[in-house]
Design an enzyme around this catalytic site. Sequence first.
Site: not given
Length: 329
Positions: A101, A189, A211, A279
Site C-alpha cells: 500500500g 519493518d 524493544h 509480535e
Amino acid sequence: MKNMRKCLLCVPVVLLLVYFTSVWFQTKLLPMDKCSLESAKMLKLDNVADVTLNLQSRDDVQTCTSWRAPIIWEGMFDSHHYDQMHRVKGSSVALTVFAVGSYLEVYLETFLKSSEHYFMLGLPVSYYVFTDTPEKVPNIELGPQRRLKVIKVEKYTRWQDISMMRMKIISDTIESDIRHRCTHVFCFDVDQVFTWRFGPEALGDSVALLHSYYYRLPKKLFTYDRNPKSKAYMETGDFYYHAAVFGGTWKSVKALTDACYKGIMEDKENNVEALWHDESHLNKYFWLHKPSRILSPEYCWDTRIGYRRDIQVFRLIWAPKHYDTLRTS
C-alpha cells in the site's frame, strides 16, 4: 460537603500522578541487571569472534543473559574483527522487508538507500522486497555483491493481517529461494532508517531485539498477550522483544516464522487475535526458544524517547509514523 467532594475528585488525579511517577522512577533510575559472566569465553558462543566481546566494558547496561547469550551494545566489540571473520567464513545475508500500500511510496526508498550506506557492508546482501505494486519499487543503485528481488504479495484489507501473514511469506521464500543463496536472514519493518553501522556483529543463530520502549521497564509492564485462549499467551518472560527487527541463520528464522504462523492460524480458527499480532507470537517463541544473541535498542531506536545515556549510537531509527492515514490506505 463541598470540601469532601473536591477531595474525592482529586483522588483519581493523585493516583495517576503516583502511577506515572512510579513508572518514571523505574524506567529512568533503576539499573538493568548485570552480566554475571567474568569472561566472554563463558558465553554459549554463536561464533569464534564472540570470545573477543568485552562484557565488562559497559557497566551501565546488561551485556549477557541468564542463558549466557550476549546482548550487543556499542563499546563491547571490535567491528573489524567481526567483519573479517564473517568474510572469511563466507557469510551472506538476506534482508526481507514488506512495503504494501502507501508504505512503499512513503518509506521504501529511504529505507533501501540508508541500508546501502550502513547494513552489512562488505558482505553479500540480497534484498527481498514484498509488495502489492512491484512496478512502483524505486530503482536503487546497489553496491558490489548486493542484489534486489521484488516479490508480489496480496494486499490485505486490514494492516493486522498484513503484519501476521508476513510470517508465512518469509518462511515460503526461505524455502524456495533464500536458503539456496544466503547463510543468514534479517527481517525488518519498512518504516525505519539506518543511520549507523548495522554490521556482522549482529549476526547469530537466532537474533532478537530489545524493544526501545520496554528495555528498562519492570516485567509487570511488558505487553505480553494475557489472553489464555491465545497461542501467544504468556504469564511472564525474559525481555520484551520488538518484531520490527529479528533474524538469524535461515534455518532458525524459518523455524521461528513457521511456529509464529502456526500459532496465528490456530488463534484464527478459535476467533482469537493476539494483542500485538505477530509480535506477541514472536515474544512467545523467544520465551520457549531462547535467542542466541540479543541486540540492544541501539539497533532500533525511537528518537521521541529522548536522551538516554546508555544509548551511545543510533544504528536504526524509527521513521515518523502516520498510522492514521497509512493503515487505512
